[in-house]
Design a protein around this motif. Sequence first.
Motif, PDB file in Angstrom:
ATOM      1  N   GLN A  96       0.835  -1.209   0.000  1.00 42.92           N
ATOM      2  CA  GLN A  96       0.000   0.000   0.000  1.00 42.92           C
ATOM      3  C   GLN A  96       0.868   1.256   0.000  1.00 42.92           C
ATOM      4  N   ARG A  97       1.885   1.265   0.856  1.00 38.30           N
ATOM      5  CA  ARG A  97       2.758   2.444   0.966  1.00 38.30           C
ATOM      6  C   ARG A  97       3.544   2.673  -0.326  1.00 38.30           C
ATOM      7  N   LEU A  98       4.119   1.613  -0.872  1.00 40.17           N
ATOM      8  CA  LEU A  98       4.922   1.760  -2.086  1.00 40.17           C
ATOM      9  C   LEU A  98       4.062   2.040  -3.314  1.00 40.17           C
ATOM     10  N   VAL A 103       5.357   3.126  -7.040  1.00 40.78           N
ATOM     11  CA  VAL A 103       6.120   1.940  -7.424  1.00 40.78           C
ATOM     12  C   VAL A 103       5.272   1.070  -8.357  1.00 40.78           C
ATOM     13  N   GLU A 104       5.896   0.570  -9.441  1.00 39.60           N
ATOM     14  CA  GLU A 104       5.224  -0.293 -10.415  1.00 39.60           C
ATOM     15  C   GLU A 104       5.253  -1.730  -9.909  1.00 39.60           C
ATOM     16  N   GLY A 119       5.435  -8.588  -6.125  1.00 36.72           N
ATOM     17  CA  GLY A 119       6.524  -8.306  -7.043  1.00 36.72           C
ATOM     18  C   GLY A 119       6.468  -6.880  -7.541  1.00 36.72           C
ATOM     19  N   PHE A 120       7.638  -6.259  -7.717  1.00 34.20           N
ATOM     20  CA  PHE A 120       7.686  -4.900  -8.262  1.00 34.20           C
ATOM     21  C   PHE A 120       8.954  -4.721  -9.063  1.00 34.20           C
ATOM     22  N   ARG A 121       9.049  -3.601  -9.767  1.00 31.46           N
ATOM     23  CA  ARG A 121      10.236  -3.254 -10.554  1.00 31.46           C
ATOM     24  C   ARG A 121      10.760  -1.894 -10.122  1.00 31.46           C
ATOM     25  N   ASP A 122      12.076  -1.747 -10.248  1.00 32.59           N
ATOM     26  CA  ASP A 122      12.643  -0.417 -10.036  1.00 32.59           C
ATOM     27  C   ASP A 122      12.515   0.356 -11.352  1.00 32.59           C
TER      28      ASP A 122
END
Length: 138
Positions: A96-98, A103-104, A119-122
């Motif tokens: 939730q925060r990211l 954040v994608e 999962g996420f990406r930079d």
Amino acid sequence: MTQGIEVVGVYVRDQDEAVAFYVDVLGFKIHTDVRNGAYRWLTVQHPDQPAFQLGLFVPGPPVHDAATAQAMAALVAKGAMPALVLAVDDCRAAYQRLSAAGVEFTQAPVERYGTVDAGFRDPSGNGWKMIESARGPA
């Protein structure tokens, strides 16, 4: 003889963009930021792991020639590099925060294997798994 891993590098397309993400969004701290001509050695640390550094490096000289650097940058952008793992206390709260910070995410939190992961990406396309740390008995 003592040995250990001190720095693990990830390739990024832009180091300033990477600093904004890893420091301002994920909460890492800059450990080392030095230049030698066009080359920049840039590492960050998670505040709870002061002995470990994550290197944020741009493919190119002095390590790679131009063609190799271009090929590596393309692989990173496609998400073809191995996923890194970020341990968190509460995966859903971190999600939730990211997410609110832009954040994608490539995967919303899922409960499996006795924990919760997402999962996420930079900004450069590097894949991350965010896994909730196992909690011990209360």
